[in-house]
Design a protein around this motif. Structure first.
Motif, PDB file in Angstrom:
ATOM      1  N   PRO A 123       0.822  -1.223   0.000  1.00 21.86           N
ATOM      2  CA  PRO A 123       0.000   0.000   0.000  1.00 21.86           C
ATOM      3  C   PRO A 123       0.854   1.269   0.000  1.00 21.86           C
ATOM      4  CG  PRO A 123      -0.088  -1.091   2.144  1.00 21.86           C
ATOM      5  CD  PRO A 123       0.587  -2.037   1.206  1.00 21.86           C
ATOM      6  N   GLU A 124       2.067   1.154   0.583  1.00 17.90           N
ATOM      7  CA  GLU A 124       2.924   2.341   0.662  1.00 17.90           C
ATOM      8  C   GLU A 124       3.386   2.794  -0.712  1.00 17.90           C
ATOM      9  OE1 GLU A 124       3.661  -0.676   1.508  1.00 17.90           O
ATOM     10  OE2 GLU A 124       5.667  -1.199   0.827  1.00 17.90           O
ATOM     11  N   LEU A 125       3.222   1.931  -1.732  1.00 19.91           N
ATOM     12  CA  LEU A 125       3.629   2.325  -3.081  1.00 19.91           C
ATOM     13  C   LEU A 125       2.480   2.938  -3.875  1.00 19.91           C
ATOM     14  CD1 LEU A 125       5.958  -0.622  -4.166  1.00 19.91           C
ATOM     15  CD2 LEU A 125       6.558   1.573  -3.146  1.00 19.91           C
ATOM     16  N   LEU A 127      -0.800   4.199  -2.175  1.00 19.21           N
ATOM     17  CA  LEU A 127      -1.570   5.207  -1.445  1.00 19.21           C
ATOM     18  C   LEU A 127      -0.985   6.618  -1.541  1.00 19.21           C
ATOM     19  CD1 LEU A 127      -2.659   3.251   1.753  1.00 19.21           C
ATOM     20  CD2 LEU A 127      -4.085   3.956  -0.164  1.00 19.21           C
ATOM     21  N   PRO A 128       0.346   6.774  -1.507  1.00 17.60           N
ATOM     22  CA  PRO A 128       0.886   8.136  -1.586  1.00 17.60           C
ATOM     23  C   PRO A 128       0.508   8.873  -2.872  1.00 17.60           C
ATOM     24  CG  PRO A 128       2.543   6.659  -0.721  1.00 17.60           C
ATOM     25  CD  PRO A 128       1.403   5.800  -1.194  1.00 17.60           C
ATOM     26  N   HIS A 129       0.066   8.125  -3.888  1.00 16.04           N
ATOM     27  CA  HIS A 129      -0.351   8.788  -5.123  1.00 16.04           C
ATOM     28  C   HIS A 129      -1.806   9.209  -5.071  1.00 16.04           C
ATOM     29  CE1 HIS A 129       3.390   7.907  -7.141  1.00 16.04           C
ATOM     30  NE2 HIS A 129       3.326   6.693  -6.650  1.00 16.04           N
ATOM     31  N   LEU A 130      -2.493   8.821  -4.008  1.00 23.40           N
ATOM     32  CA  LEU A 130      -3.935   9.060  -3.944  1.00 23.40           C
ATOM     33  C   LEU A 130      -4.314  10.081  -2.885  1.00 23.40           C
ATOM     34  CD1 LEU A 130      -5.222   5.370  -4.238  1.00 23.40           C
ATOM     35  CD2 LEU A 130      -5.017   7.073  -6.038  1.00 23.40           C
TER      36      LEU A 130
ATOM     37  N   ARG B 120       6.662  10.839   3.231  1.00 28.87           N
ATOM     38  CA  ARG B 120       5.348  10.822   2.620  1.00 28.87           C
ATOM     39  C   ARG B 120       4.640   9.460   2.698  1.00 28.87           C
ATOM     40  NH1 ARG B 120       2.692  13.804  -1.040  1.00 28.87           N
ATOM     41  NH2 ARG B 120       1.108  12.594  -2.107  1.00 28.87           N
ATOM     42  N   GLU B 121       5.355   8.405   2.270  1.00 24.75           N
ATOM     43  CA  GLU B 121       4.744   7.077   2.247  1.00 24.75           C
ATOM     44  C   GLU B 121       4.264   6.674   3.637  1.00 24.75           C
ATOM     45  OE1 GLU B 121       7.483   4.270   0.663  1.00 24.75           O
ATOM     46  OE2 GLU B 121       7.368   5.078  -1.370  1.00 24.75           O
ATOM     47  N   ARG B 122       5.166   6.842   4.597  1.00 21.62           N
ATOM     48  CA  ARG B 122       4.889   6.392   5.949  1.00 21.62           C
ATOM     49  C   ARG B 122       3.681   7.108   6.571  1.00 21.62           C
ATOM     50  NH1 ARG B 122       8.273   3.566   9.782  1.00 21.62           N
ATOM     51  NH2 ARG B 122       9.749   3.236   8.112  1.00 21.62           N
ATOM     52  N   ILE B 124       1.268   8.779   5.045  1.00 19.80           N
ATOM     53  CA  ILE B 124       0.005   8.551   4.329  1.00 19.80           C
ATOM     54  C   ILE B 124      -0.550   7.156   4.609  1.00 19.80           C
ATOM     55  CG2 ILE B 124      -1.000   8.272   2.014  1.00 19.80           C
ATOM     56  CD1 ILE B 124       0.343  10.774   1.184  1.00 19.80           C
ATOM     57  N   VAL B 125       0.334   6.170   4.689  1.00 18.47           N
ATOM     58  CA  VAL B 125      -0.141   4.828   5.016  1.00 18.47           C
ATOM     59  C   VAL B 125      -0.747   4.810   6.426  1.00 18.47           C
ATOM     60  CG1 VAL B 125       0.598   2.452   5.503  1.00 18.47           C
ATOM     61  CG2 VAL B 125       1.349   3.596   3.408  1.00 18.47           C
TER      62      VAL B 125
END
Lengths: 210, 201
Positions: A123-125, A127-130, B120-122, B124-125
């Protein structure tokens, strides 16, 4: 779905008819992602899956892995648009068009092997685009897809794009947190929901053409 | 307390005020060092407690602490939102004010903006994991207000609250094409996307 499209039984990846070499490689990439996720999808594996040599992949995608994966993403989006297109064309009322949009895109997202794999395992790949500052890009994709269809019923691009944004919000929200009371796979339930909450808002502020 | 604690067992050492101080300190420290660069020493110093105390409250260490701190900050964000619209006369005004305030608060939230730029990734997840809770909080709040509103025919309080909460969170995530700094736009937004199908006309 187009009658000549084929579906890979293992991954659910749909191959549209008559793929070019570039499209074949993109489809192979989608099958790799559906099976192993993005991180494990290397050029070597893509080449094997596509039945071509590594050099062929690099000839078509000089940017290498990142470029192939981007192309695969665009290919999946294209598939999405092609799957919905016939139903969108066939809609004779704005209400029907919105039902097809919401029901069809929820279905397309749910049945996409690569997207399902990413949402559940990486999901970390995705979700950041959404979210947040990247949302305008998502809204643009939705607006580009729907504008030609919405313009049959709405007077201008602005009204069309705002409505596209609205339904994109609905679909994403239900994708992120499914509702216990509204099943987007249930076409009648989607219709009732749109009639209740969305259509009244259109007559309130936008000029619709009949 | 410190001396007695080991003898009376862990459940007794839970002082909500200490817990709150540790969480607030964690948010502050995350805003300086990020989620992965954070150390428990930093948090302990900022909270004015010992490192062992931080461990006692958050046995899972840094990951648990950071996860809990984000959840705590999100919950606090919604409490602040409810406070901001408290006392406004109509449901409509609350929505308008709430949307504008929430958007501004997030834009001006230094820790969040820092994390969006650096991890960012962390973040947002983590926020996506908290989305069901956020939705439930906003939905519950809205349902409490909607019971006093005159709703459109066939619209239940629960369905309206769920729909509106989803839209509130969506606009909090991004205003999209709507200019939330323009009162005319906000009014048009609330009239169309939010309330057209919800309230009786």
């Amino acid at each position: 779905m187009s009658p000549t499209a084929t579906v890979d039984a293992a991954t659910g990846v749909v191959t549209l008819p008559d793929p070019s070499p570039v499209e074949r490689i993109a489809d192979a990439t989608l099958r790799c992602i559906a099976q192993n996720g993005i991180r494990a999808t290397k050029v070597e594996a893509i080449a094997v899956e596509a039945g071509v040599g590594r050099a062929t992949v690099y000839r078509h995608f000089p940017g290498g892995r990142a470029e192939v994966i981007l192309a695969a993403g665009q290919r999946e989006l294209e598939r999405f648009a092609r799957l919905l297109d016939a139903d969108l064309q066939a809609a004779t009322t704005l209400e029907d068009l919105l039902v097809v949009t919401v029901h069809g895109s929820a279905w397309a997202l749910r049945t996409s092997g690569p997207i399902e794999e990413l949402l559940s395992r990486e999901p970390e790949l995705i979700l950041p685009h959404l979210g947040f500052d990247r949302m305008p890009e998502v809204f643009t994709i939705g607006a580009d897809l729907l504008r030609p269809h919405l313009r049959r019923f709405l007077a201008d691009d602005r009204a069309a794009d705002r409505l596209a944004e609205w339904v994109t919000r609905l679909v994403l929200s239900h994708q992120l947190v499914p509702s216990a009371d509204l099943d987007l796979d249930d076409r009648d339930a989607v219709r009732t929901h749109l009639r209740t909450f969305v259509l009244p808002g259109l007559s309130a502020t936008t000029s619709t053409t009949t | 307390m410190t001396l007695m604690a080991p003898m009376i067992g862990r459940s007794v050492v839970s002082d909500p005020e200490v817990r709150r101080r540790i969480l607030a300190a964690t948010v502050t420290c995350v805003g300086r060092s990020g989620m992965t660069g954070l150390t428990l020493e930093q948090v302990a110093t900022a909270a004015g407690v010992g490192r062992a105390t931080v461990y006692r409250y958050f046995e899972g260490g840094r990951d648990e602490l950071v996860g809990e701190a984000v959840a705590w900050e999100v919950a606090g964000f919604f409490t602040g939102l409810a406070d901001e619209v408290e006392g406004l006369a109509s449901f409509r005004e609350r929505l308008e004010r709430g949307l504008v305030f929430a958007h501004r608060s997030l834009e001006q939230h230094d820790v969040f903006q820092y994390l969006l730029a650096t991890e960012r990734e962390r973040i947002i997840v983590r926020l996506a994991e908290l989305a069901p809770m956020s939705l439930a909080v906003v939905r519950g709040y809205l349902a409490g207000l909607l019971v006093d509103e005159s709703l459109a025919e066939g619209v239940s309080v629960d369905a309206a609250a769920d729909y509106l909460a989803r839209m509130v969170l969506s606009f909090l995530t991004s205003p999209g094409s709507w200019d939330l700094e323009d009162p005319t736009e906000v009014s048009e937004l609330v009239d169309s996307v939010f309330l057209a199908g919800v309230v009786a006309r």
